[in-house]
Structures are given as structure tokens and as C-alpha cells.
Design a protein around this motif. Structure first.
Motif, PDB file in Angstrom:
ATOM      1  N   LEU A 199       0.836  -1.196   0.000  1.00  0.00           N
ATOM      2  CA  LEU A 199       0.000   0.000   0.000  1.00  0.00           C
ATOM      3  C   LEU A 199       0.876   1.255   0.000  1.00  0.00           C
ATOM      4  O   LEU A 199       1.653   1.487   0.915  1.00  0.00           O
ATOM      5  N   LEU A 200       0.772   2.038  -1.068  1.00  0.00           N
ATOM      6  CA  LEU A 200       1.507   3.292  -1.222  1.00  0.00           C
ATOM      7  C   LEU A 200       3.004   3.134  -0.938  1.00  0.00           C
ATOM      8  O   LEU A 200       3.646   3.985  -0.329  1.00  0.00           O
ATOM      9  N   ALA A 201       3.554   2.017  -1.399  1.00  0.00           N
ATOM     10  CA  ALA A 201       4.982   1.755  -1.198  1.00  0.00           C
ATOM     11  C   ALA A 201       5.819   2.744  -2.003  1.00  0.00           C
ATOM     12  O   ALA A 201       5.577   2.964  -3.189  1.00  0.00           O
ATOM     13  N   GLY A 202       6.797   3.317  -1.356  1.00  0.00           N
ATOM     14  CA  GLY A 202       7.702   4.246  -2.022  1.00  0.00           C
ATOM     15  C   GLY A 202       9.085   3.643  -2.147  1.00  0.00           C
ATOM     16  O   GLY A 202       9.228   2.427  -2.329  1.00  0.00           O
ATOM     17  N   TYR A 203      10.089   4.501  -2.029  1.00  0.00           N
ATOM     18  CA  TYR A 203      11.481   4.068  -2.166  1.00  0.00           C
ATOM     19  C   TYR A 203      12.270   4.397  -0.904  1.00  0.00           C
ATOM     20  O   TYR A 203      12.080   5.457  -0.308  1.00  0.00           O
ATOM     21  N   ASP A 204      13.162   3.486  -0.514  1.00  0.00           N
ATOM     22  CA  ASP A 204      14.071   3.764   0.594  1.00  0.00           C
ATOM     23  C   ASP A 204      14.988   4.930   0.250  1.00  0.00           C
ATOM     24  O   ASP A 204      15.352   5.134  -0.912  1.00  0.00           O
ATOM     25  N   VAL A 205      15.365   5.668   1.270  1.00  0.00           N
ATOM     26  CA  VAL A 205      16.327   6.750   1.125  1.00  0.00           C
ATOM     27  C   VAL A 205      17.688   6.323   1.695  1.00  0.00           C
ATOM     28  O   VAL A 205      18.733   6.618   1.109  1.00  0.00           O
ATOM     29  N   HIS A 206      17.659   5.641   2.811  1.00  0.00           N
ATOM     30  CA  HIS A 206      18.904   5.229   3.464  1.00  0.00           C
ATOM     31  C   HIS A 206      19.746   4.323   2.558  1.00  0.00           C
ATOM     32  O   HIS A 206      19.227   3.523   1.791  1.00  0.00           O
ATOM     33  N   HIS A 207      21.045   4.546   2.614  1.00  0.00           N
ATOM     34  CA  HIS A 207      22.035   3.757   1.881  1.00  0.00           C
ATOM     35  C   HIS A 207      21.932   3.879   0.356  1.00  0.00           C
ATOM     36  O   HIS A 207      22.557   3.112  -0.367  1.00  0.00           O
ATOM     37  N   LYS A 208      21.155   4.820  -0.125  1.00  0.00           N
ATOM     38  CA  LYS A 208      21.057   5.049  -1.561  1.00  0.00           C
ATOM     39  C   LYS A 208      22.086   6.112  -1.980  1.00  0.00           C
ATOM     40  O   LYS A 208      22.797   6.676  -1.161  1.00  0.00           O
ATOM     41  N   THR A 209      22.137   6.388  -3.279  1.00  0.00           N
ATOM     42  CA  THR A 209      23.072   7.390  -3.808  1.00  0.00           C
ATOM     43  C   THR A 209      22.325   8.684  -4.110  1.00  0.00           C
ATOM     44  O   THR A 209      21.329   8.683  -4.841  1.00  0.00           O
ATOM     45  N   ILE A 210      22.804   9.770  -3.527  1.00  0.00           N
ATOM     46  CA  ILE A 210      22.248  11.092  -3.793  1.00  0.00           C
ATOM     47  C   ILE A 210      23.242  11.864  -4.659  1.00  0.00           C
ATOM     48  O   ILE A 210      24.445  11.853  -4.399  1.00  0.00           O
ATOM     49  N   GLY A 211      22.750  12.487  -5.702  1.00  0.00           N
ATOM     50  CA  GLY A 211      23.572  13.309  -6.573  1.00  0.00           C
ATOM     51  C   GLY A 211      23.145  14.759  -6.452  1.00  0.00           C
ATOM     52  O   GLY A 211      22.000  15.094  -6.766  1.00  0.00           O
ATOM     53  N   ILE A 212      24.037  15.606  -5.979  1.00  0.00           N
ATOM     54  CA  ILE A 212      23.721  17.014  -5.741  1.00  0.00           C
ATOM     55  C   ILE A 212      24.335  17.854  -6.852  1.00  0.00           C
ATOM     56  O   ILE A 212      25.553  17.851  -7.046  1.00  0.00           O
ATOM     57  N   VAL A 213      23.497  18.554  -7.593  1.00  0.00           N
ATOM     58  CA  VAL A 213      23.961  19.435  -8.664  1.00  0.00           C
ATOM     59  C   VAL A 213      23.976  20.853  -8.110  1.00  0.00           C
ATOM     60  O   VAL A 213      22.934  21.463  -7.883  1.00  0.00           O
ATOM     61  N   GLY A 214      25.177  21.367  -7.853  1.00  0.00           N
ATOM     62  CA  GLY A 214      25.332  22.675  -7.230  1.00  0.00           C
ATOM     63  C   GLY A 214      25.777  22.521  -5.788  1.00  0.00           C
ATOM     64  O   GLY A 214      24.952  22.463  -4.880  1.00  0.00           O
ATOM     65  N   MET A 215      27.085  22.418  -5.570  1.00  0.00           N
ATOM     66  CA  MET A 215      27.613  22.194  -4.225  1.00  0.00           C
ATOM     67  C   MET A 215      28.093  23.508  -3.604  1.00  0.00           C
ATOM     68  O   MET A 215      29.267  23.715  -3.328  1.00  0.00           O
ATOM     69  N   GLY A 216      27.108  24.408  -3.396  1.00  0.00           N
ATOM     70  CA  GLY A 216      27.386  25.609  -2.627  1.00  0.00           C
ATOM     71  C   GLY A 216      27.114  25.306  -1.162  1.00  0.00           C
ATOM     72  O   GLY A 216      27.139  24.147  -0.728  1.00  0.00           O
ATOM     73  N   LYS A 217      26.834  26.342  -0.393  1.00  0.00           N
ATOM     74  CA  LYS A 217      26.609  26.143   1.037  1.00  0.00           C
ATOM     75  C   LYS A 217      25.359  25.312   1.317  1.00  0.00           C
ATOM     76  O   LYS A 217      25.349  24.474   2.230  1.00  0.00           O
ATOM     77  N   ILE A 218      24.303  25.530   0.528  1.00  0.00           N
ATOM     78  CA  ILE A 218      23.087  24.740   0.729  1.00  0.00           C
ATOM     79  C   ILE A 218      23.330  23.295   0.307  1.00  0.00           C
ATOM     80  O   ILE A 218      22.916  22.356   0.986  1.00  0.00           O
TER      81      ILE A 218
END
Length: 329
Positions: free
Chosen positions: A140-159
Motif C-alpha cells: 500500500l503506497l509503497a515508495g522508495y528507501d532513502v537510506h544507503h542510496k546514492t544522492i547526486g547534488i547538482v550545485g555544491m554551494g553552502k546549501i
């Protein structure tokens, strides 16, 4: 002695502007939600020594030419793509923004949007409110895990760096792409620098935090989305025009990516009939990245302080056009 004239383009609290009122004749558009009409802004600019503007105001050549006395513009945002900075600099006008004071607040919102999109939080809340929850089921309304996944950040300023620090708490693998390497961010967060193509091809979550420039305008194209994983979640908390919204819509409809969390749009406020708003796998917010009571108060106070400093012949705290000189005006 006549005080300098300051116009503020949105209603702020008297407490916030009180220090500025000691040195200036302060007037403001007396509405919180509706932007000041263009004709009113142009008329106010004619007599203004200073303007405190929002992102909704277009500070272009027409407006700057209409403001012969203008010495400083304080923009209530980190970004300043609504201002013709180059032309303002030619006219000797100081341009100020509000960096730093909103970094953590915007990073909080970014990660909240990522979580809400991945775990289908908004969709699930509406599911309950509409009385559709009739029984429990395994997917029911299954989403995706966040932990241990790969995050790609475009724009590595202070935020971007602040988002990466939050990602570490979820034990994520952190990639980033920037116009230049940010060695300090790498040291503090363990993030790895990579090309734009490698980032979008390998990341489970692509988070856009880049400023809007000629180089970043429309950088997320139909080809970009096709290169992403089908399970990828795209999050944009930068500026709407960095994304081809039609391409994003088709990527979501065609199953090229899984979902999108958007705090910004090309046209703001976004039309309620915008195609992206019809999709259940889109979480849409009204550009509230820095919108906490504490942070917005800090931003307003910083804008007022910058104006006060310039009007008193001093250097402002957060100057955008670094080559601006106090002796010019």
C-alpha cells in the motif's frame, strides 16, 4: 534634513523595519501575499534611494533607468536572477542578497521534499483524508528507501553542502557536480565529485541546487531524464528555469523516472492547471525553501541592515556586485 526614501515591495513587520526607520523615510506595499503592481513599483522607484525587493520583482533596465536616486537594492533571497546586476553596477547601485542565514533552513526543506517524494507522504496523507484507506496491504503506497542510496547534488554551494551533511545521517553515498570542485565540502561530507552525466546516470536521488545562470538555464533536458534510472527521484529547490518542464512531464508519464519533488517552477505562481500538478508522483510546493519564521525574520533584518549601511555611507554586509564602490554614488 530630509531622510532618504526607502520602498519595500511587500509588507514586513514594524518591528523588523524599525531600525531602518531611524535613518530613512520607509514606505512599503501593504500586502503580504500579492506582489506590488509594476506601475506602482516604477513610480516608487522614481523617488527611491533604496529598494527592498522580492524575487517576484523584475529589476531590469527600465526600472533602473526610472530610479535616478537609487543607491542600493536589497533582495530578499540568496538568488538575484530577477535583477540586472551588470546594469545596476554600471549605474553605481549596490546589490545585496541574503546568503548564509537561510542555508540550514533551505537544506531542511530540500531533504524534507526528498523524503516526502520518495515515501509518497503527501499522496498517503490525502489517501487517508479522502477515506480511501479501507485495509492494510503489503505494498500500500509503497515508495522508495532513502537510506544507503546514492544522492547526486547538482550545485555544491553552502546549501548543497548542508544537504550532503543531512544525507550522511541516512548513510547515503554522496555524489556532486559543480562548475568547480569543492574540496572543503568533500572533506566535510565525504562527497565525491563527478561529471554531470555520471551523476544523473548513477544517482537514486538527483537534487538540483544550482543558481540560475546562462550555463544552467534548461540544463535538465529530455535527454537528461532519459539517462536517469527508472527508479530515480528528481528534486528541484533551485530555480524553475533550470528544468525543461515539458521534458520532466514526459519523463514522469513515460516512466523514465519515478517521481519529482518541486519547490520551484518556470512561471511562479504556477498555474493550478499546469500538467505537472496533475501527476500523483509529483510533490509540488510554493517556493518555500527558506520559509521558516525564524529564517525569514533574519533575511528581512539583513536586508534592512544592508540598506541602512549603504545609506549611512558604509559597506553592506552581503554585497553581490563586489566591485561596487561607495564613491560611485
Amino acid at each position: 534634513m530630509t531622510k532618504p526614501y526607502v520602498f519595500i515591495t511587500r509588507k514586513l513587520s514594524k518591528e523588523t523595519i524599525q531600525p531602518l526607520m531611524e535613518v530613512a523615510d520607509v514606505h512599503m506595499w501593504n500586502e503580504e501575499e500579492n506582489a506590488v503592481p509594476r506601475e506602482v513599483l516604477l513610480k516608487e522607484a522614481e523617488k527611491a534611494d533604496a529598494l527592498l525587493t522580492m524575487l517576484s520583482e523584475k529589476v531590469d533596465k527600465e526600472l533602473l533607468d526610472a530610479a535616478p536616486k537609487l543607491k542600493v537594492i536589497a533582495n530578499l533571497a540568496v538568488g538575484f536572477d530577477n535583477i540586472d546586476v551588470k546594469y545596476a553596477n554600471q549605474k553605481g547601485i549596490a546589490i545585496c542578497n541574503t546568503p548564509d542565514v537561510l542555508t540550514d533552513t533551505t537544506a531542511d526543506l530540500t531533504f524534507a521534499l526528498l523524503l516526502a517524494t520518495a515515501r509518497r507522504i503527501v499522496e498517503a496523507a490525502e489517501f487517508v483524508k479522502k477515506g480511501q484507506w479501507k485495509s492494510w496491504s503489503p505494498l500500500l503506497l509503497a515508495g522508495y528507501d532513502v537510506h544507503h542510496k546514492t544522492i547526486g547534488i547538482v550545485g555544491m554551494g553552502k546549501i548543497g553542502e548542508a544537504v550532503a551533511k543531512r544525507a550522511r545521517g541516512f548513510e547515503m553515498n554522496i555524489l556532486y557536480h559543480n562548475r568547480s570542485r569543492n574540496m572543503e565540502a568533500e572533506e566535510h561530507t565525504g562527497a565525491s565529485y563527478t561529471s554531470f552525466d555520471e551523476l544523473i546516470e548513477t544517482s537514486d536521488f538527483i537534487v538540483c541546487l544550482t543558481p540560475l545562470t546562462a550555463e544552467t538555464l534548461g540544463m535538465f533536458t529530455r535527454e537528461s531524464f532519459k539517462k536517469m534510472k527508472k527508479s530515480a527521484v528528481f528534486v528541484n529547490v533551485s530555480r524553475g528555469p533550470v528544468v525543461d518542464e515539458e521534458a520532466l512531464y514526459h519523463a514522469l508519464v513515460d516512466g523514465e523516472i519515478a517521481a519529482a519533488g518541486l519547490d520551484v517552477f518556470v512561471q511562479e505562481p504556477v498555474d493550478e492547471k499546469h500538467p505537472l500538478l496533475t501527476l500523483p508522483n509529483v510533490v509540488a510546493l510554493p517556493h518555500i525553501g527558506s520559509s521558516s519564521k525564524e529564517t525569514r525574520k533574519n533575511m528581512m533584518e539583513l536586508c534592512c541592515k544592508n540598506i541602512e549601511l549603504v545609506l549611512c555611507g558604509q559597506q553592506p554586509k552581503t554585497l553581490v556586485n563586489k566591485d561596487w564602490g561607495l564613491s560611485v554614488k
